[in-house]
Design a protein around this motif. Structure first.
Motif, PDB file in Angstrom:
ATOM      1  N   MET A  54      38.023  54.334 -12.846  1.00 13.47           N
ATOM      2  CA  MET A  54      37.855  53.925 -14.227  1.00 13.47           C
ATOM      3  C   MET A  54      37.104  55.015 -14.988  1.00 13.47           C
ATOM      4  O   MET A  54      36.279  55.716 -14.424  1.00 13.47           O
ATOM      5  CB  MET A  54      37.061  52.629 -14.306  1.00 13.47           C
ATOM      6  CG  MET A  54      37.711  51.448 -13.682  1.00 13.47           C
ATOM      7  SD  MET A  54      38.060  50.231 -14.927  1.00 13.47           S
ATOM      8  CE  MET A  54      39.093  49.146 -14.011  1.00 13.47           C
ATOM      9  N   HIS A  61      33.656  56.747 -10.020  1.00 10.41           N
ATOM     10  CA  HIS A  61      34.391  56.622 -11.276  1.00 10.41           C
ATOM     11  C   HIS A  61      34.272  57.914 -12.077  1.00 10.41           C
ATOM     12  O   HIS A  61      33.433  58.767 -11.789  1.00 10.41           O
ATOM     13  CB  HIS A  61      33.858  55.437 -12.080  1.00 10.41           C
ATOM     14  CG  HIS A  61      34.079  54.133 -11.376  1.00 10.41           C
ATOM     15  ND1 HIS A  61      35.284  53.471 -11.383  1.00 10.41           N
ATOM     16  CD2 HIS A  61      33.244  53.389 -10.600  1.00 10.41           C
ATOM     17  CE1 HIS A  61      35.184  52.375 -10.659  1.00 10.41           C
ATOM     18  NE2 HIS A  61      33.959  52.298 -10.164  1.00 10.41           N
ATOM     19  N   ASP A  96      37.578  52.999 -20.237  1.00  7.37           N
ATOM     20  CA  ASP A  96      37.671  51.629 -19.736  1.00  7.37           C
ATOM     21  C   ASP A  96      36.396  50.825 -19.917  1.00  7.37           C
ATOM     22  O   ASP A  96      36.417  49.599 -19.840  1.00  7.37           O
ATOM     23  CB  ASP A  96      38.032  51.649 -18.248  1.00  7.37           C
ATOM     24  CG  ASP A  96      39.380  52.302 -18.018  1.00  7.37           C
ATOM     25  OD1 ASP A  96      40.383  51.762 -18.510  1.00  7.37           O
ATOM     26  OD2 ASP A  96      39.412  53.370 -17.378  1.00  7.37           O
ATOM     27  N   ALA A 150      39.485  45.168 -12.839  1.00  3.67           N
ATOM     28  CA  ALA A 150      40.721  45.784 -12.341  1.00  3.67           C
ATOM     29  C   ALA A 150      41.882  45.599 -13.307  1.00  3.67           C
ATOM     30  O   ALA A 150      42.826  46.395 -13.300  1.00  3.67           O
ATOM     31  CB  ALA A 150      41.081  45.214 -10.971  1.00  3.67           C
ATOM     32  N   GLU A 177      43.206  48.634 -15.137  1.00  2.00           N
ATOM     33  CA  GLU A 177      44.164  49.540 -14.487  1.00  2.00           C
ATOM     34  C   GLU A 177      45.595  49.196 -14.847  1.00  2.00           C
ATOM     35  O   GLU A 177      46.452  50.084 -14.837  1.00  2.00           O
ATOM     36  CB  GLU A 177      43.955  49.507 -12.967  1.00  2.00           C
ATOM     37  CG  GLU A 177      42.601  50.067 -12.568  1.00  2.00           C
ATOM     38  CD  GLU A 177      42.294  49.922 -11.096  1.00  2.00           C
ATOM     39  OE1 GLU A 177      43.174  49.464 -10.333  1.00  2.00           O
ATOM     40  OE2 GLU A 177      41.186  50.273 -10.704  1.00  2.00           O
ATOM     41  N   PRO A 197      47.269  52.808 -16.445  1.00  6.43           N
ATOM     42  CA  PRO A 197      47.645  53.064 -15.052  1.00  6.43           C
ATOM     43  C   PRO A 197      47.549  54.526 -14.599  1.00  6.43           C
ATOM     44  O   PRO A 197      48.183  54.897 -13.628  1.00  6.43           O
ATOM     45  CB  PRO A 197      49.097  52.574 -14.996  1.00  6.43           C
ATOM     46  CG  PRO A 197      49.601  52.811 -16.371  1.00  6.43           C
ATOM     47  CD  PRO A 197      48.424  52.567 -17.290  1.00  6.43           C
ATOM     48  N   TYR A 215      45.268  56.035 -12.998  1.00 10.36           N
ATOM     49  CA  TYR A 215      44.273  56.234 -11.946  1.00 10.36           C
ATOM     50  C   TYR A 215      44.901  56.670 -10.652  1.00 10.36           C
ATOM     51  O   TYR A 215      45.843  56.209 -10.195  1.00 10.36           O
ATOM     52  CB  TYR A 215      43.448  54.958 -11.740  1.00 10.36           C
ATOM     53  CG  TYR A 215      42.792  54.506 -12.998  1.00 10.36           C
ATOM     54  CD1 TYR A 215      41.745  55.224 -13.535  1.00 10.36           C
ATOM     55  CD2 TYR A 215      43.249  53.394 -13.667  1.00 10.36           C
ATOM     56  CE1 TYR A 215      41.159  54.819 -14.707  1.00 10.36           C
ATOM     57  CE2 TYR A 215      42.652  52.992 -14.835  1.00 10.36           C
ATOM     58  CZ  TYR A 215      41.611  53.708 -15.352  1.00 10.36           C
ATOM     59  OH  TYR A 215      41.026  53.321 -16.505  1.00 10.36           O
TER      60      TYR A 215
END
Length: 133
Positions: free
Chosen positions: A1, A29, A72, A124, A127, A131, A133
């Motif tokens: 994140m 992170h 995030d 979560a 995510e 997306p 990550y």
């Protein structure tokens, strides 16, 4: 994140203490911070920080990333006493967070709740929105 860290001058020591307390969570992170806050955190914690410009320009750079939904979670430890000349910029950052459903903490109590939630996996869902990550 992607977590943005911002602290007014009177809250920088508190931000460092927060980062020391939650280093185990934060180190996994991507951390982004305004220049002075970021360099202070890096020096005292060893955390890797991607730094923006210091001060108001850095806050604006983070706000732009928030507007594009690239952040995030925002932790902005601000001094609530007295008006700030850049209060409209803080309001804009908050507006972008609200628009993109980005959690925003302005004090250490809320920041702690968000970091613990992050560690439990409660965030979560971000995510799915972001997306990369």
């Amino acid at each position: 994140m992607n977590i943005a860290l911002i602290a007014n001058d009177s809250k920088k020591e508190l931000m460092v203490a927060f980062c020391i307390a939650y280093k185990g969570i934060l180190q996994s992170h991507n951390l982004i911070a305004t220049g002075t806050t970021g360099s202070t955190i890096m020096e005292q914690t060893g955390l890797n920080i991607n730094m923006c410009a210091p001060g108001l320009l850095g806050e604006q750079q983070i706000a732009a990333r928030v507007a594009y939904n690239e952040i995030d979670l925002v932790i902005f430890l601000r001094d609530p006493i007295g008006p700030k000349s850049h209060e409209p910029d803080i309001t804009l950052l908050l507006q972008h967070c609200d628009t993109n459903n980005i959690p925003f903490a302005t004090n250490v109590a809320t920041a702690e709740m968000l970091i613990k939630s992050l560690d439990r996996g409660d965030l979560a869902w971000r995510e799915l929105i972001n997306p990369s990550y």
